[in-house]
Design a protein around this motif. Sequence first.
Motif, PDB file in Angstrom:
ATOM      1  N   UNK A  41       0.850  -1.179   0.000  1.00  0.00           N
ATOM      2  CA  UNK A  41       0.000   0.000   0.000  1.00  0.00           C
ATOM      3  C   UNK A  41       0.890   1.234   0.000  1.00  0.00           C
ATOM      4  N   UNK A  42       0.433   2.286  -0.649  1.00  0.00           N
ATOM      5  CA  UNK A  42       1.233   3.512  -0.689  1.00  0.00           C
ATOM      6  C   UNK A  42       0.612   4.499  -1.653  1.00  0.00           C
ATOM      7  N   UNK A  43       0.989   5.757  -1.484  1.00  0.00           N
ATOM      8  CA  UNK A  43       0.465   6.799  -2.356  1.00  0.00           C
ATOM      9  C   UNK A  43       0.897   6.570  -3.797  1.00  0.00           C
ATOM     10  N   UNK A  44       0.198   7.218  -4.703  1.00  0.00           N
ATOM     11  CA  UNK A  44       0.574   7.174  -6.104  1.00  0.00           C
ATOM     12  C   UNK A  44       2.013   7.678  -6.258  1.00  0.00           C
ATOM     13  N   UNK A  45       2.802   6.964  -7.042  1.00  0.00           N
ATOM     14  CA  UNK A  45       4.189   7.378  -7.270  1.00  0.00           C
ATOM     15  C   UNK A  45       5.173   6.833  -6.250  1.00  0.00           C
ATOM     16  N   UNK A  46       4.700   5.975  -5.323  1.00  0.00           N
ATOM     17  CA  UNK A  46       5.616   5.483  -4.292  1.00  0.00           C
ATOM     18  C   UNK A  46       6.437   4.273  -4.752  1.00  0.00           C
ATOM     19  N   UNK A  49       3.943  -0.091  -8.578  1.00  0.00           N
ATOM     20  CA  UNK A  49       3.887  -0.763  -9.888  1.00  0.00           C
ATOM     21  C   UNK A  49       5.283  -1.131 -10.368  1.00  0.00           C
ATOM     22  N   UNK A  50       6.252  -0.303 -10.030  1.00  0.00           N
ATOM     23  CA  UNK A  50       7.629  -0.611 -10.430  1.00  0.00           C
ATOM     24  C   UNK A  50       8.083  -1.914  -9.768  1.00  0.00           C
ATOM     25  N   UNK A  94       2.240 -14.581 -11.972  1.00  0.00           N
ATOM     26  CA  UNK A  94       1.381 -13.917 -12.954  1.00  0.00           C
ATOM     27  C   UNK A  94       0.977 -12.545 -12.462  1.00  0.00           C
ATOM     28  N   UNK A  95       0.869 -11.624 -13.388  1.00  0.00           N
ATOM     29  CA  UNK A  95       0.550 -10.235 -13.040  1.00  0.00           C
ATOM     30  C   UNK A  95      -0.766  -9.810 -13.668  1.00  0.00           C
ATOM     31  N   UNK A  96      -1.657  -9.275 -12.851  1.00  0.00           N
ATOM     32  CA  UNK A  96      -2.783  -8.507 -13.385  1.00  0.00           C
ATOM     33  C   UNK A  96      -2.302  -7.063 -13.292  1.00  0.00           C
ATOM     34  N   UNK A  97      -1.831  -6.540 -14.432  1.00  0.00           N
ATOM     35  CA  UNK A  97      -1.152  -5.243 -14.419  1.00  0.00           C
ATOM     36  C   UNK A  97      -2.138  -4.116 -14.133  1.00  0.00           C
ATOM     37  N   UNK A  98      -1.595  -2.994 -13.648  1.00  0.00           N
ATOM     38  CA  UNK A  98      -2.442  -1.825 -13.422  1.00  0.00           C
ATOM     39  C   UNK A  98      -3.082  -1.430 -14.758  1.00  0.00           C
ATOM     40  N   UNK A  99      -4.391  -1.251 -14.768  1.00  0.00           N
ATOM     41  CA  UNK A  99      -5.090  -0.873 -15.994  1.00  0.00           C
ATOM     42  C   UNK A  99      -5.255  -2.002 -16.995  1.00  0.00           C
ATOM     43  N   UNK A 100      -4.972  -3.244 -16.592  1.00  0.00           N
ATOM     44  CA  UNK A 100      -5.017  -4.382 -17.532  1.00  0.00           C
ATOM     45  C   UNK A 100      -6.376  -4.505 -18.213  1.00  0.00           C
ATOM     46  N   UNK A 210      -1.237  -8.046  -3.398  1.00  0.00           N
ATOM     47  CA  UNK A 210      -2.275  -7.125  -3.812  1.00  0.00           C
ATOM     48  C   UNK A 210      -1.743  -5.711  -3.634  1.00  0.00           C
ATOM     49  N   UNK A 211      -1.789  -4.942  -4.710  1.00  0.00           N
ATOM     50  CA  UNK A 211      -1.257  -3.581  -4.649  1.00  0.00           C
ATOM     51  C   UNK A 211      -2.420  -2.600  -4.660  1.00  0.00           C
TER      52      UNK A 211
END
Length: 318
Positions: A41-46, A49-50, A94-100, A210-211
């Motif tokens: 968990x973390x703010x956007x840009x933390x 996703x990287x 396996x990744x369910x990518x952000x915006x997949x 889970x992100x």
Amino acid sequence: MYSEVLRVRDLRVYYHTPRGPVKAVNGVSFAVGTRERFGLVGESGSGKSTIALALLRLIKPPGKIEGGEILLDDLNLLALPDEEMRKVRLAVIALVAQGAMNSLNPVLRVKDQIYDALQDHGVQLSSQEFDERVRDLLERVGLRREVATMYPHELSGGMKQRVCIAIAISLRPKLIIADEPTSALDVVVQRQVMETLEKVQQDLGASIILIGHDMGLMAQTVERLGVMYAGDLVEVASVSDIFREPLHPYTRLLIASLPSFDQKGVFRGIPGLPPSLLNRAPGCPFYPRCPQAMERCAIEEPPLREVQPKRWVACHLY
Ligand SMILES: Nc1ncnc2c1ncn2[C@@H]1O[C@H](COP(=O)(O)OP(=O)(O)O)[C@@H](O)[C@H]1O
Ligand SMILES: [Mg+2]
């Protein structure tokens, strides 16, 4: 017996921009247990996703994994030849990518998207076996079998996300990473998709990372949480420990800013902004916003340490 499926040690990922390296992941270490649900968990840009992309070795230039170690069971992922890593993806991790859900191929029916994923991994099935596999996968994620012949534009957001989950579990991975799988969905659908993720994770006996940025929603699903701040993991503990007694000042502010335990809570009410990941200042990244900052915090970056049994915190207070 507790065993670990994933061990990440001192992972560093930088994006090399014309203005200098953006230190998106700055020496992150954590482990995920077998069948465990772990949240980041973390703010956007933390850097969440990287981390997800780095775990699958899908970081693209100008990004680069600068160092660290990723052990998935007995596989040393950063040392695997590309071809081996390609096989590990989907089959083991396996990744369910952000915006997949918004990157499904618009001209392919759902079953053909699943077919492509299996084909890519050399899975050979007769057309009858394949139809059965598709039906089984759709059922596992709570979709009717008719969905197989539909196109993405015929599906709701929640259904599209379920298709992405079906593809992710198509080769029965040991570890599923779901990056903000519900952030584009409305609250009711968010819960349902989370429940589906939990169900498939349990059916497969897989682990999940889970992100998300919604601490309240995450707390209802995961068992342990890692809190990210500006490319650093600042606290790792069980959900119950974190909510009962958050240790890192940032985590405390996050918890205090939640409306209540089971309401939807997003980050708000922490004064100041996260630091730039370009030209990082020395010391603790949270120092400029920290209500408990000490002189030392400006100079010396606190390492993540186990300060109580099973509780890791990066803070000079402990
Ligand atoms: N391709 C890129 N080039 C340069 N910087 C990037 C790139 N992708 C991500 N970043 C930067 O890396 C940092 C972490 O981003 P990201 O991992 O997407 O965070 P999160 O998922 O927590 O929102 C951010 O500062 C972001 O701007
Ligand atoms: Mg992200």
